[in-house]
Design a protein around this motif. Sequence first.
Motif, PDB file in Angstrom:
ATOM      1  N   TRP A  70      57.083  10.774 -18.289  1.00 27.24           N
ATOM      2  CA  TRP A  70      58.308  11.294 -18.891  1.00 27.24           C
ATOM      3  C   TRP A  70      58.781  10.230 -19.893  1.00 27.24           C
ATOM      4  CZ3 TRP A  70      56.603  12.404 -14.123  1.00 27.24           C
ATOM      5  CH2 TRP A  70      56.787  13.692 -13.615  1.00 27.24           C
ATOM      6  N   PRO A  71      58.238  10.241 -21.123  1.00 29.69           N
ATOM      7  CA  PRO A  71      58.570   9.182 -22.094  1.00 29.69           C
ATOM      8  C   PRO A  71      60.073   9.083 -22.366  1.00 29.69           C
ATOM      9  CG  PRO A  71      56.749  10.535 -22.884  1.00 29.69           C
ATOM     10  CD  PRO A  71      57.266  11.204 -21.661  1.00 29.69           C
ATOM     11  N   GLU A  72      60.765  10.215 -22.349  1.00 27.03           N
ATOM     12  CA  GLU A  72      62.207  10.215 -22.637  1.00 27.03           C
ATOM     13  C   GLU A  72      63.001   9.462 -21.576  1.00 27.03           C
ATOM     14  OE1 GLU A  72      60.401  12.621 -21.484  1.00 27.03           O
ATOM     15  OE2 GLU A  72      61.531  14.031 -20.228  1.00 27.03           O
ATOM     16  N   LYS A  73      62.387   9.232 -20.415  1.00 28.19           N
ATOM     17  CA  LYS A  73      63.035   8.496 -19.322  1.00 28.19           C
ATOM     18  C   LYS A  73      62.387   7.124 -19.108  1.00 28.19           C
ATOM     19  CE  LYS A  73      65.472  11.999 -17.224  1.00 28.19           C
ATOM     20  NZ  LYS A  73      66.875  11.927 -16.779  1.00 28.19           N
ATOM     21  N   GLY A  74      61.317   6.833 -19.838  1.00 24.58           N
ATOM     22  CA  GLY A  74      60.575   5.588 -19.608  1.00 24.58           C
ATOM     23  C   GLY A  74      59.881   5.566 -18.260  1.00 24.58           C
ATOM     24  N   TYR A  75      59.650   6.752 -17.697  1.00 26.97           N
ATOM     25  CA  TYR A  75      59.153   6.864 -16.323  1.00 26.97           C
ATOM     26  C   TYR A  75      57.721   7.386 -16.277  1.00 26.97           C
ATOM     27  CZ  TYR A  75      58.547   9.127 -11.730  1.00 26.97           C
ATOM     28  OH  TYR A  75      58.054   9.561 -10.521  1.00 26.97           O
ATOM     29  N   ALA A  76      56.905   6.758 -15.427  1.00 31.54           N
ATOM     30  CA  ALA A  76      55.537   7.226 -15.191  1.00 31.54           C
ATOM     31  C   ALA A  76      55.277   7.245 -13.693  1.00 31.54           C
ATOM     32  CB  ALA A  76      54.528   6.317 -15.883  1.00 31.54           C
ATOM     33  N   ALA A  77      54.744   8.371 -13.198  1.00 32.19           N
ATOM     34  CA  ALA A  77      54.350   8.499 -11.789  1.00 32.19           C
ATOM     35  C   ALA A  77      52.843   8.264 -11.736  1.00 32.19           C
ATOM     36  CB  ALA A  77      54.699   9.893 -11.269  1.00 32.19           C
ATOM     37  N   LEU A  78      52.453   7.103 -11.202  1.00 32.68           N
ATOM     38  CA  LEU A  78      51.059   6.646 -11.259  1.00 32.68           C
ATOM     39  C   LEU A  78      50.436   6.649  -9.870  1.00 32.68           C
ATOM     40  CD1 LEU A  78      48.737   5.054 -12.789  1.00 32.68           C
ATOM     41  CD2 LEU A  78      49.976   2.973 -12.137  1.00 32.68           C
ATOM     42  N   ASP A  79      49.174   7.097  -9.782  1.00 29.83           N
ATOM     43  CA  ASP A  79      48.389   6.999  -8.547  1.00 29.83           C
ATOM     44  C   ASP A  79      47.069   6.298  -8.841  1.00 29.83           C
ATOM     45  OD1 ASP A  79      50.204   9.298  -8.097  1.00 29.83           O
ATOM     46  OD2 ASP A  79      49.096   9.523  -6.227  1.00 29.83           O
ATOM     47  N   VAL A  80      46.720   5.346  -8.014  1.00 25.44           N
ATOM     48  CA  VAL A  80      45.378   4.754  -8.071  1.00 25.44           C
ATOM     49  C   VAL A  80      44.834   4.773  -6.652  1.00 25.44           C
ATOM     50  CG1 VAL A  80      43.982   2.710  -8.564  1.00 25.44           C
ATOM     51  CG2 VAL A  80      45.919   3.268 -10.036  1.00 25.44           C
ATOM     52  N   TYR A  81      43.741   5.509  -6.468  1.00 31.01           N
ATOM     53  CA  TYR A  81      43.178   5.712  -5.126  1.00 31.01           C
ATOM     54  C   TYR A  81      41.699   5.370  -5.195  1.00 31.01           C
ATOM     55  CZ  TYR A  81      41.673   8.522  -1.023  1.00 31.01           C
ATOM     56  OH  TYR A  81      41.127   8.967   0.156  1.00 31.01           O
ATOM     57  N   THR A  82      41.263   4.404  -4.404  1.00 29.49           N
ATOM     58  CA  THR A  82      39.842   4.040  -4.404  1.00 29.49           C
ATOM     59  C   THR A  82      39.323   3.923  -2.980  1.00 29.49           C
ATOM     60  OG1 THR A  82      40.255   1.658  -4.372  1.00 29.49           O
ATOM     61  CG2 THR A  82      40.067   2.698  -6.533  1.00 29.49           C
ATOM     62  N   CYS A  83      38.032   4.218  -2.827  1.00 29.98           N
ATOM     63  CA  CYS A  83      37.340   4.024  -1.561  1.00 29.98           C
ATOM     64  C   CYS A  83      36.244   2.986  -1.764  1.00 29.98           C
ATOM     65  CB  CYS A  83      36.711   5.327  -1.087  1.00 29.98           C
ATOM     66  SG  CYS A  83      37.946   6.577  -0.747  1.00 29.98           S
ATOM     67  N   GLY A  84      35.800   2.408  -0.669  1.00 27.34           N
ATOM     68  CA  GLY A  84      34.672   1.475  -0.750  1.00 27.34           C
ATOM     69  C   GLY A  84      35.134   0.047  -0.928  1.00 27.34           C
ATOM     70  N   GLU A  85      34.222  -0.855  -0.647  1.00 27.23           N
ATOM     71  CA  GLU A  85      34.521  -2.283  -0.622  1.00 27.23           C
ATOM     72  C   GLU A  85      34.550  -2.895  -2.015  1.00 27.23           C
ATOM     73  OE1 GLU A  85      35.242  -4.312   2.039  1.00 27.23           O
ATOM     74  OE2 GLU A  85      35.451  -2.356   2.997  1.00 27.23           O
ATOM     75  N   ASN A  86      33.835  -2.274  -2.960  1.00 27.44           N
ATOM     76  CA  ASN A  86      33.632  -2.928  -4.256  1.00 27.44           C
ATOM     77  C   ASN A  86      34.812  -2.787  -5.205  1.00 27.44           C
ATOM     78  OD1 ASN A  86      31.055  -3.723  -3.487  1.00 27.44           O
ATOM     79  ND2 ASN A  86      30.202  -1.733  -4.081  1.00 27.44           N
ATOM     80  N   ALA A  87      35.544  -1.666  -5.077  1.00 26.10           N
ATOM     81  CA  ALA A  87      36.628  -1.415  -6.027  1.00 26.10           C
ATOM     82  C   ALA A  87      37.806  -2.346  -5.759  1.00 26.10           C
ATOM     83  CB  ALA A  87      37.075   0.033  -5.930  1.00 26.10           C
ATOM     84  N   ASP A  88      38.547  -2.650  -6.813  1.00 25.58           N
ATOM     85  CA  ASP A  88      39.731  -3.500  -6.715  1.00 25.58           C
ATOM     86  C   ASP A  88      40.904  -2.752  -7.361  1.00 25.58           C
ATOM     87  OD1 ASP A  88      41.687  -5.417  -6.804  1.00 25.58           O
ATOM     88  OD2 ASP A  88      40.343  -7.030  -7.417  1.00 25.58           O
ATOM     89  N   PRO A  89      41.522  -1.822  -6.591  1.00 21.90           N
ATOM     90  CA  PRO A  89      42.549  -0.957  -7.176  1.00 21.90           C
ATOM     91  C   PRO A  89      43.764  -1.731  -7.675  1.00 21.90           C
ATOM     92  CG  PRO A  89      42.508  -0.736  -4.778  1.00 21.90           C
ATOM     93  CD  PRO A  89      41.301  -1.536  -5.160  1.00 21.90           C
ATOM     94  N   GLU A  90      44.063  -2.862  -7.034  1.00 19.31           N
ATOM     95  CA  GLU A  90      45.248  -3.622  -7.425  1.00 19.31           C
ATOM     96  C   GLU A  90      45.112  -4.136  -8.861  1.00 19.31           C
ATOM     97  OE1 GLU A  90      46.217  -6.205  -4.244  1.00 19.31           O
ATOM     98  OE2 GLU A  90      48.277  -6.526  -4.954  1.00 19.31           O
ATOM     99  N   LYS A  91      43.903  -4.541  -9.225  1.00 20.37           N
ATOM    100  CA  LYS A  91      43.670  -4.991 -10.605  1.00 20.37           C
ATOM    101  C   LYS A  91      43.940  -3.862 -11.588  1.00 20.37           C
ATOM    102  CE  LYS A  91      40.362  -8.787 -10.672  1.00 20.37           C
ATOM    103  NZ  LYS A  91      38.926  -9.090 -10.630  1.00 20.37           N
ATOM    104  N   ALA A  92      43.513  -2.654 -11.213  1.00 19.11           N
ATOM    105  CA  ALA A  92      43.728  -1.495 -12.089  1.00 19.11           C
ATOM    106  C   ALA A  92      45.223  -1.206 -12.223  1.00 19.11           C
ATOM    107  CB  ALA A  92      42.989  -0.279 -11.536  1.00 19.11           C
TER     108      ALA A  92
END
Lengths: 139, 139
Positions: A70-92
């Motif tokens: 919602w650019p007019e509010k400066g708001y973004a609803a973000l999801d990052v969902y990962t499985c497995g040992e190799n992914a690093d969702p926090e970096k994303a």
Amino acid sequence: MDTIGHHYIVEAAGCDPNVIGDANKIREIFLEAAKRGNMEVKASYFFKFSPMGVSGVVIVAESHISVHTWPEKGYAALDVYTCGENADPEKAVDYILEQFKAQYAHVSEIKRGIEEEDRTFTHTILTWEERLDRRNGKP
Amino acid sequence: MDTIGHHYIVEAAGCDPNVIGDANKIREIFLEAAKRGNMEVKASYFFKFSPMGVSGVVIVAESHISVHTWPEKGYAALDVYTCGENADPEKAVDYILEQFKAQYAHVSEIKRGIEEEDRTFTHTILTWEERLDRRNGKP
């Protein structure tokens, strides 16, 4: 593959409307975020609303990154969902919030797919808030 | 559009592997779920893993439905996220769980995009568990 997954649910505030209103910019940011988070991209889809706002999803192996803005509010609803040992969702997540120039984030980290003895599955939730204005600069 | 959204995070257990392992069946179920939940479908994408498992996303106006499945475990990680007054995400969740023949669900309902006075945004979370074996029958 193991069922355990890490799902970050983020309410990002104070984002730069010129970034979160631009589907192409968000696509670039998401593809780079997937790379930094060590995720294998399978497909991506971005949709621009009229007059403003973007929805986007990147499917990565057995998980996804999505956003609705919602650019007019400066708001973004973000999801990052990962499985497995190799992914690093926090970096994303960190990379996306930095690129959005988010000033504030309310985050829940959900650990999903926890198998119980009776073959049921549960999740656990950890919630926190972050001020990001010093790190990300003003939009 | 209002920023308020309802996001259901569901760990569905005891699902029928013949359903949650079949990308085409899941696509049909999701499109019907979107219709029942009064959501406008913008795009859909489904991916079958080798040797098993499916990832799927349906983008609906300003929100999404997604799933990642582990047929060998009877487990599906389901998300239904909708914005706006017209959508009925609970109907979509119920329909999907019924079609998956889920026996048990661990659910968190996250109310997202709650605007605070200082232009930040937060979410609230309500978690519960449901036994569904009587309603959905054995797979």
